[in-house]
Each structure stands twice: as structure tokens, then as C-alpha cells.
Design a protein around this motif. Structure first.
Motif, mmCIF file in Angstrom:
data_model
loop_
_atom_site.group_PDB
_atom_site.id
_atom_site.type_symbol
_atom_site.label_atom_id
_atom_site.label_comp_id
_atom_site.label_asym_id
_atom_site.label_seq_id
_atom_site.Cartn_x
_atom_site.Cartn_y
_atom_site.Cartn_z
ATOM 1 N N THR A 1 1.392 2.373 5.236
ATOM 2 C CA THR A 1 2.183 2.465 4.010
ATOM 3 C C THR A 1 3.519 1.754 4.210
ATOM 4 O OG1 THR A 1 1.173 4.566 3.416
ATOM 5 C CG2 THR A 1 3.287 4.048 2.400
ATOM 6 N N SER B 1 0.815 -1.204 0.000
ATOM 7 C CA SER B 1 0.000 0.000 0.000
ATOM 8 C C SER B 1 0.854 1.261 0.000
ATOM 9 C CB SER B 1 -0.904 0.005 1.238
ATOM 10 O OG SER B 1 -1.580 1.239 1.360
ATOM 11 N N ARG C 1 -0.978 4.140 0.803
ATOM 12 C CA ARG C 1 -1.906 5.031 1.473
ATOM 13 C C ARG C 1 -2.143 4.577 2.914
ATOM 14 N NH1 ARG C 1 -0.474 7.429 -2.129
ATOM 15 N NH2 ARG C 1 -1.586 8.219 -3.954
ATOM 16 N N ASP D 1 -2.154 3.743 -5.534
ATOM 17 C CA ASP D 1 -2.661 3.383 -4.212
ATOM 18 C C ASP D 1 -2.110 2.040 -3.750
ATOM 19 O OD1 ASP D 1 -4.268 5.656 -4.493
ATOM 20 O OD2 ASP D 1 -5.878 4.722 -3.331
ATOM 21 N N GLN E 1 3.944 8.011 -6.841
ATOM 22 C CA GLN E 1 3.059 8.490 -5.779
ATOM 23 C C GLN E 1 1.595 8.532 -6.201
ATOM 24 O OE1 GLN E 1 6.018 9.764 -6.441
ATOM 25 N NE2 GLN E 1 7.155 9.691 -4.504
ATOM 26 N N PRO F 1 -7.063 15.203 -5.693
ATOM 27 C CA PRO F 1 -7.620 14.628 -4.455
ATOM 28 C C PRO F 1 -9.074 15.012 -4.204
ATOM 29 C CG PRO F 1 -5.423 15.482 -4.069
ATOM 30 C CD PRO F 1 -5.800 15.912 -5.451
#
Length: 255
Positions: free
Chosen positions: A123, A117, A119, A225, A222, A175
Motif C-alpha cells: 500500500t 494500491s 491493499r 482498492d 478507504q 468484507p
């Protein structure tokens, strides 16, 4: 892989992904193509280039129907990659056909998978580790949020300048759109098969089944997810070429 093998693999990947352009099927296609690619690489490492005689069917219709029945895929919403990979493991694998006899069917099993992950508080993946995953265990599956800019022609070069197009990078979804979604915003699954570092930035090269003007994309690390790495065991060559094995497995309900 050497440069020639990488070229052959990229051409094969492009052909297979673009054969499966259907709404909300990115996860099904990414998982299926990635499993086939892993089997192809593992088998041909042992037996030589061009010896793997299996490929995915031209249509994922029957696989979609089966996943719909098992609630691993939903029309208009797509599929959760974890549920899809678990279902593939439970049912014996992804259905494949022989390149020498398209009426023959065989399953490509998934031995195991892992996920990483980018997120939340758990992470656990750095750019260097992600690059190592692709280098040692690729191709793998990536999931990310995308919006309309992902498929916009403005995101790609309008001319034939390969160098210019090669520098274009998708840097992620706004976002705010993840909260206030529109019809062009959602999670998307891709096959990750190459990477590069530009300064400190990691760019990951992907292939998907979206019908856009330039299907080869670089995506900023980046922007992702999740990543999923798959492990398969090489098929036994004697079973791969055994007509009896083909006959016994040809009645599997997916195919």
C-alpha cells in the motif's frame, strides 16, 4: 478549474457516462471517458473552452468486441483495468468522433498511466496524496468492491433535498461478501473527479455508468482498492482540424 468549469465538466461527465449503460462495461466506459476527459482538459487549456471537437461514440459495442477478441474483456466478468489500459496504448488510443461530422473518426492516444494500491503489504497512498492526485491530475480511475447497497435506493435521498443527498457516502463492501460473493458483489470501476475532507475522512466524488436514481456519489477513500492516473499529450490543433488526418485514421479496425 473554476466553479463554472467544474459545473460544465460535471454535466459533460454525467451525460457521457449515462450514455454507455451496458452490463459488465464499467471498466471500458471509465477508461474511455477518463481518456477523453484528459484530452479535452489538456487541449482546452491551450486553446480555450469549447475548442475540443471530439467525443466518444454513443455506443461502446465495437470497442467491447475488439477487447473481447484480445481477451481484455469478458462477458459476464468485465475487464481488468491494467490489461485494458495496456491494450489502448498498444492499439493507438480510444476511438472518437468529430462533433462537426459524426462520420469522421480519430484516435485519442494514452501516453502513460500509473497505479496506486490501497491493499496488501505494498500500500502506497495516503488520503492526502489521493486528494493531491485528483487535484493535480484528475479525473482518474478508481476501482472498488461493491455490493447491493451501492445501487440500493436506500443509499440515496428519496426527496429533492440536495444537501441531504450530498452528505450520503458509500463506505464500502462488507468484507465477508468479497469471500462469499453473490450476484450483486464484484469489482467496479468509476471516474473520480472531486474530493472533500469531512474531519479526517476523505470522500471522493465519482461518476459511473450504473442506472441508479442518483448517479453522483461520494465514496469513502478507504473503500477503494486501486487508483489509476492517466497522462495524455495534447493533440495538435492543426491535425485535429485536418480532413486528411481524419480520412487516414477513419479505417482503424475498432471503428
Amino acid at each position: 478549474m473554476n466553479e463554472y468549469s467544474q459545473y460544465i465538466f460535471c454535466v459533460w461527465l454525467l451525460t457521457h457516462m449515462m450514455m454507455h449503460i451496458h452490463a459488465d462495461t464499467c471498466a471500458i466506459v471509465a477508461c474511455s471517458v477518463c481518456i477523453e476527459a484528459q484530452h479535452r482538459l489538456e487541449f482546452e487549456r491551450l486553446h480555450g473552452q469549447g475548442t475540443f471537437i471530439l467525443e466518444l461514440p454513443d455506443s461502446t459495442r465495437k470497442l467491447r468486441r475488439f477487447c473481447l477478441e484480445r481477451k481484455a474483456w469478458f462477458k459476464g466478468k468485465g475487464a481488468h483495468i491494467d490489461s485494458l489500459l495496456s491494450l489502448i496504448q498498444e492499439t493507438g488510443g480510444v476511438p472518437a468522433i468529430s462533433t462537426t461530422n459524426t462520420r469522421s473518426r480519430l484516435l485519442l492516444p494514452l501516453h502513460s498511466y500509473d497505479y496506486f494500491s490501497l491493499r496488501g503489504c505494498w500500500t502506497n497512498l495516503t488520503p492526502q496524496q489521493a486528494a493531491q492526485l485528483i487535484f493535480t491530475g484528475g479525473p482518474c480511475i478508481g476501482s472498488l468492491w461493491v455490493d447491493g447497497s451501492y445501487t440500493s435506493k436506500h443509499h440515496y435521498s428519496d426527496d429533492n433535498d440536495d444537501d441531504e443527498e450530498d452528505m450520503l457516502v458509500y463506505r464500502g463492501c462488507d468484507p465477508k461478501k468479497k469471500i462469499h460473493r453473490d450476484k450483486e458483489t464484484g469489482l467496479h470501476a468509476v471516474v473520480c473527479y472531486a474530493y472533500r475532507f469531512i474531519g479526517k475522512e476523505l470522500h471522493i466524488r465519482v461518476q459511473d455508468n450504473m442506472p441508479i436514481c442518483s448517479p453522483h456519489n461520494w465514496i469513502l477513500f478507504q473503500a477503494f482498492d486501486m487508483f489509476y492516473t492517466l497522462r495524455v499529450m495534447p493533440l495538435d490543433a492543426s491535425r485535429l482540424y485536418d480532413p486528411l488526418v481524419w480520412h487516414l485514421q477513419s479505417n482503424w479496425r475498432l471503428v
